[in-house]
Motif scaffolding. Structure first.
Motif, PDB file in Angstrom:
ATOM      1  N   THR A 261       0.784  -0.953   0.033  1.00 15.68           N
ATOM      2  CA  THR A 261       0.001  -0.182  -0.020  1.00 15.68           C
ATOM      3  C   THR A 261       0.832   1.293  -0.200  1.00 15.68           C
ATOM      4  O   THR A 261       1.911   1.230   0.748  1.00 15.68           O
ATOM      5  CB  THR A 261      -0.908   0.130   1.171  1.00 15.68           C
ATOM      6  OG1 THR A 261      -1.662  -1.082   1.293  1.00 15.68           O
ATOM      7  CG2 THR A 261      -1.729   1.403   1.319  1.00 15.68           C
ATOM      8  N   ASP A 262       0.773   2.212  -0.852  1.00 15.95           N
ATOM      9  CA  ASP A 262       1.253   3.241  -1.107  1.00 15.95           C
ATOM     10  C   ASP A 262       0.817   4.234   0.080  1.00 15.95           C
ATOM     11  O   ASP A 262       0.106   4.979  -0.031  1.00 15.95           O
ATOM     12  CB  ASP A 262       1.119   4.148  -2.355  1.00 15.95           C
ATOM     13  CG  ASP A 262       1.997   5.395  -2.400  1.00 15.95           C
ATOM     14  OD1 ASP A 262       2.863   5.589  -1.721  1.00 15.95           O
ATOM     15  OD2 ASP A 262       1.860   6.202  -3.222  1.00 15.95           O
ATOM     16  N   ILE A 263       1.697   4.406   1.300  1.00 16.05           N
ATOM     17  CA  ILE A 263       0.999   5.106   2.315  1.00 16.05           C
ATOM     18  C   ILE A 263       1.726   6.450   2.503  1.00 16.05           C
ATOM     19  O   ILE A 263       3.304   6.438   2.609  1.00 16.05           O
ATOM     20  CB  ILE A 263       1.160   4.541   4.002  1.00 16.05           C
ATOM     21  CG1 ILE A 263       0.575   3.171   3.557  1.00 16.05           C
ATOM     22  CG2 ILE A 263       0.965   5.274   5.198  1.00 16.05           C
ATOM     23  CD1 ILE A 263       0.491   2.385   5.040  1.00 16.05           C
ATOM     24  N   PRO A 264       1.413   7.469   2.372  1.00 15.08           N
ATOM     25  CA  PRO A 264       2.117   8.772   2.106  1.00 15.08           C
ATOM     26  C   PRO A 264       2.709   9.214   3.484  1.00 15.08           C
ATOM     27  O   PRO A 264       2.299   8.863   4.659  1.00 15.08           O
ATOM     28  CB  PRO A 264       1.204   9.790   2.057  1.00 15.08           C
ATOM     29  CG  PRO A 264       0.067   8.978   1.379  1.00 15.08           C
ATOM     30  CD  PRO A 264      -0.049   7.629   1.924  1.00 15.08           C
ATOM     31  N   GLY A 265       4.079   9.263   3.639  1.00 12.68           N
ATOM     32  CA  GLY A 265       4.815   9.706   4.727  1.00 12.68           C
ATOM     33  C   GLY A 265       5.474   8.601   5.470  1.00 12.68           C
ATOM     34  O   GLY A 265       5.986   8.756   6.541  1.00 12.68           O
ATOM     35  N   ALA A 266       5.212   7.215   5.016  1.00  7.14           N
ATOM     36  CA  ALA A 266       5.674   6.203   5.576  1.00  7.14           C
ATOM     37  C   ALA A 266       6.650   5.587   4.733  1.00  7.14           C
ATOM     38  O   ALA A 266       7.025   5.501   3.740  1.00  7.14           O
ATOM     39  CB  ALA A 266       4.681   4.872   5.778  1.00  7.14           C
ATOM     40  N   ARG A 267       7.700   4.853   5.707  1.00 10.35           N
ATOM     41  CA  ARG A 267       8.804   4.113   5.161  1.00 10.35           C
ATOM     42  C   ARG A 267       8.931   2.955   5.796  1.00 10.35           C
ATOM     43  O   ARG A 267       8.932   2.971   7.159  1.00 10.35           O
ATOM     44  CB  ARG A 267      10.277   4.838   5.131  1.00 10.35           C
ATOM     45  CG  ARG A 267      11.431   4.039   4.944  1.00 10.35           C
ATOM     46  CD  ARG A 267      12.793   5.032   5.158  1.00 10.35           C
ATOM     47  NE  ARG A 267      13.943   4.239   4.937  1.00 10.35           N
ATOM     48  CZ  ARG A 267      14.423   3.477   5.970  1.00 10.35           C
ATOM     49  NH1 ARG A 267      14.112   3.857   7.253  1.00 10.35           N
ATOM     50  NH2 ARG A 267      15.707   2.895   5.888  1.00 10.35           N
ATOM     51  N   ILE A 268       8.860   1.824   5.092  1.00  9.82           N
ATOM     52  CA  ILE A 268       9.034   0.410   5.906  1.00  9.82           C
ATOM     53  C   ILE A 268      10.698   0.197   6.198  1.00  9.82           C
ATOM     54  O   ILE A 268      11.249   0.032   5.285  1.00  9.82           O
ATOM     55  CB  ILE A 268       8.446  -0.524   5.116  1.00  9.82           C
ATOM     56  CG1 ILE A 268       6.923  -0.472   4.690  1.00  9.82           C
ATOM     57  CG2 ILE A 268       8.306  -2.078   5.903  1.00  9.82           C
ATOM     58  CD1 ILE A 268       6.182  -0.062   5.738  1.00  9.82           C
ATOM     59  N   ALA A 269      10.994   0.720   7.106  1.00  2.66           N
ATOM     60  CA  ALA A 269      12.543   0.544   7.538  1.00  2.66           C
ATOM     61  C   ALA A 269      13.078  -1.032   7.629  1.00  2.66           C
ATOM     62  O   ALA A 269      14.232  -1.354   7.398  1.00  2.66           O
ATOM     63  CB  ALA A 269      12.721   1.297   8.972  1.00  2.66           C
ATOM     64  N   ALA A 270      12.099  -1.889   8.143  1.00  2.00           N
ATOM     65  CA  ALA A 270      12.637  -3.279   8.623  1.00  2.00           C
ATOM     66  C   ALA A 270      11.481  -4.066   8.793  1.00  2.00           C
ATOM     67  O   ALA A 270      10.702  -3.645   9.258  1.00  2.00           O
ATOM     68  CB  ALA A 270      13.712  -3.435   9.573  1.00  2.00           C
ATOM     69  N   VAL A 271      11.812  -5.487   8.422  1.00  2.00           N
ATOM     70  CA  VAL A 271      10.743  -6.523   9.163  1.00  2.00           C
ATOM     71  C   VAL A 271      11.532  -7.574   9.652  1.00  2.00           C
ATOM     72  O   VAL A 271      12.669  -7.988   9.135  1.00  2.00           O
ATOM     73  CB  VAL A 271      10.270  -7.299   7.670  1.00  2.00           C
ATOM     74  CG1 VAL A 271       9.263  -8.320   8.025  1.00  2.00           C
ATOM     75  CG2 VAL A 271       9.265  -6.120   6.728  1.00  2.00           C
ATOM     76  N   LEU A 272      11.058  -7.659  11.028  1.00  2.00           N
ATOM     77  CA  LEU A 272      11.903  -8.465  11.914  1.00  2.00           C
ATOM     78  C   LEU A 272      10.985  -9.726  12.368  1.00  2.00           C
ATOM     79  O   LEU A 272       9.644  -9.478  12.207  1.00  2.00           O
ATOM     80  CB  LEU A 272      12.300  -7.714  13.111  1.00  2.00           C
ATOM     81  CG  LEU A 272      13.080  -6.284  12.856  1.00  2.00           C
ATOM     82  CD1 LEU A 272      13.369  -5.820  14.341  1.00  2.00           C
ATOM     83  CD2 LEU A 272      14.281  -6.653  11.948  1.00  2.00           C
ATOM     84  N   SER A 273      11.692 -10.689  12.775  1.00  2.00           N
ATOM     85  CA  SER A 273      10.914 -11.918  13.083  1.00  2.00           C
ATOM     86  C   SER A 273      11.679 -12.671  14.478  1.00  2.00           C
ATOM     87  O   SER A 273      12.897 -12.682  14.569  1.00  2.00           O
ATOM     88  CB  SER A 273      10.683 -13.016  11.913  1.00  2.00           C
ATOM     89  OG  SER A 273       9.855 -13.986  12.364  1.00  2.00           O
ATOM     90  N   ASN A 274      10.667 -13.476  15.159  1.00  2.00           N
ATOM     91  CA  ASN A 274      11.171 -14.230  16.137  1.00  2.00           C
ATOM     92  C   ASN A 274      11.605 -15.766  15.175  1.00  2.00           C
ATOM     93  O   ASN A 274      11.672 -16.685  16.316  1.00  2.00           O
ATOM     94  CB  ASN A 274      10.334 -14.512  17.166  1.00  2.00           C
ATOM     95  CG  ASN A 274       8.917 -15.258  16.695  1.00  2.00           C
ATOM     96  OD1 ASN A 274       8.223 -14.543  15.714  1.00  2.00           O
ATOM     97  ND2 ASN A 274       8.387 -16.017  17.475  1.00  2.00           N
ATOM     98  N   ARG A 275      11.287 -16.042  14.281  1.00  2.00           N
ATOM     99  CA  ARG A 275      11.489 -17.159  13.394  1.00  2.00           C
ATOM    100  C   ARG A 275      12.343 -17.082  12.392  1.00  2.00           C
ATOM    101  O   ARG A 275      12.081 -16.217  11.176  1.00  2.00           O
ATOM    102  CB  ARG A 275      10.202 -18.079  13.068  1.00  2.00           C
ATOM    103  CG  ARG A 275       9.409 -18.172  14.247  1.00  2.00           C
ATOM    104  CD  ARG A 275       8.137 -19.032  14.139  1.00  2.00           C
ATOM    105  NE  ARG A 275       7.224 -19.379  15.034  1.00  2.00           N
ATOM    106  CZ  ARG A 275       7.330 -20.448  15.706  1.00  2.00           C
ATOM    107  NH1 ARG A 275       8.398 -21.222  15.506  1.00  2.00           N
ATOM    108  NH2 ARG A 275       6.604 -20.579  16.639  1.00  2.00           N
ATOM    109  N   THR A 276      13.599 -17.416  12.285  1.00  2.00           N
ATOM    110  CA  THR A 276      14.541 -17.382  11.205  1.00  2.00           C
ATOM    111  C   THR A 276      13.971 -17.938  10.154  1.00  2.00           C
ATOM    112  O   THR A 276      14.399 -17.359   8.720  1.00  2.00           O
ATOM    113  CB  THR A 276      15.874 -18.139  11.512  1.00  2.00           C
ATOM    114  OG1 THR A 276      15.577 -19.552  11.717  1.00  2.00           O
ATOM    115  CG2 THR A 276      16.567 -17.345  12.623  1.00  2.00           C
ATOM    116  N   GLU A 277      13.056 -19.021   9.966  1.00  2.00           N
ATOM    117  CA  GLU A 277      12.407 -19.510   8.681  1.00  2.00           C
ATOM    118  C   GLU A 277      11.271 -18.855   8.392  1.00  2.00           C
ATOM    119  O   GLU A 277      10.558 -19.309   7.451  1.00  2.00           O
ATOM    120  CB  GLU A 277      12.175 -20.944   9.052  1.00  2.00           C
ATOM    121  CG  GLU A 277      10.932 -21.277   9.857  1.00  2.00           C
ATOM    122  CD  GLU A 277      11.539 -21.266  11.291  1.00  2.00           C
ATOM    123  OE1 GLU A 277      10.510 -21.850  12.138  1.00  2.00           O
ATOM    124  OE2 GLU A 277      12.703 -20.753  11.746  1.00  2.00           O
ATOM    125  N   ALA A 278      10.626 -17.611   8.794  1.00  2.00           N
ATOM    126  CA  ALA A 278       9.649 -17.090   8.588  1.00  2.00           C
ATOM    127  C   ALA A 278       9.538 -16.712   6.896  1.00  2.00           C
ATOM    128  O   ALA A 278      10.415 -16.005   6.698  1.00  2.00           O
ATOM    129  CB  ALA A 278       9.420 -15.876   9.398  1.00  2.00           C
TER     130      ALA A 278
END
Length: 210
Positions: A23-40
């Motif tokens: 979704t093109d969200i004005p003013g937002a930057r997806i800085a990172a995606v993190l997980s508690n599962r390495t295989e996610a």
């Protein structure tokens, strides 16, 4: 508008994370995606789109507090304005919740305050509910009890299985979650007591969407 850094936490494929990213969200930057599962699976999806990813296996930590502290260090490296729990299957410590107070949101697959915790669709069917849905809310130390940002409802048919309801609700989640993130980034969400006030009555309004 000041660009706001969004860090998204997942534990699996991250379909809600994908909906937000796409979704093109004005003013937002997806800085990172993190997980508690390495295989996610969602980590690979995000990395393919040039988003920073990382994982900490919670099983390698002595206790919940140690894991949360390590995850907080990972998150804070991206200077987040908003932390989004998009299917992050962890109960969070008081310290974690307080550290991100007012900038930590979650999506839960029920119409809260009904059916907190797990197995929400099975429980809704067993209770004879004629509607089910999802709730986006600010996170507080009490599980699934923070101020509600948005809710979306779907009908439950007589012969529905939990999987049927889950699929129907997931479509609603994918509509509402990006809108809630956009409202946060735009400054439209205000907390008054335990209630969220949305200036434009958009994501803060319950809807029957199916």
């Amino acid at each position: 508008m000041h660009t706001q850094n969004i860090v998204i936490l997942i534990s699996g494929r991250g379909s809600n994370m994908q909906a937000i990213v796409e979704t093109d969200i004005p003013g937002a930057r997806i800085a990172a995606v993190l997980s508690n599962r390495t295989e996610a699976a969602g980590l690979a999806w995000a990395a393919e789109r040039g988003i920073a990813t990382d994982a900490l296996d919670h099983r390698h930590f002595a206790d919940r507090t140690a894991f949360d502290q390590a995850m907080m260090q990972k998150i804070d490296a991206y200077q987040p304005d908003l932390v989004v729990l998009a299917g992050f299957m962890r109960i969070l410590t008081l310290e974690f919740c307080r550290h991100y107070q007012g900038r930590l949101i979650n999506i839960h697959p029920s119409l809260l305050p009904a059916f907190t915790g797990l197995h929400t669709h099975e429980r809704a069917i067993e209770a004879g509910c004629r509607i089910a849905g999802c709730t986006i809310h600010f996170v507080t130390p009490e599980l699934d009890c923070g101020p509600i940002i948005a809710q979306g409802a779907v009908p439950v048919a007589d012969n529905d299985s939990a999987d049927d309801v889950a699929a129907r609700v997931l479509k609603v989640e994918h509509q509402l979650f990006p809108r809630a993130v956009a409202d946060f980034v735009a400054g439209r969400l205000k907390i008054k007591g335990n209630r969220v006030i949305n200036a434009e009555h958009r994501a803060g309004t319950s809807e029957l969407l199916a």
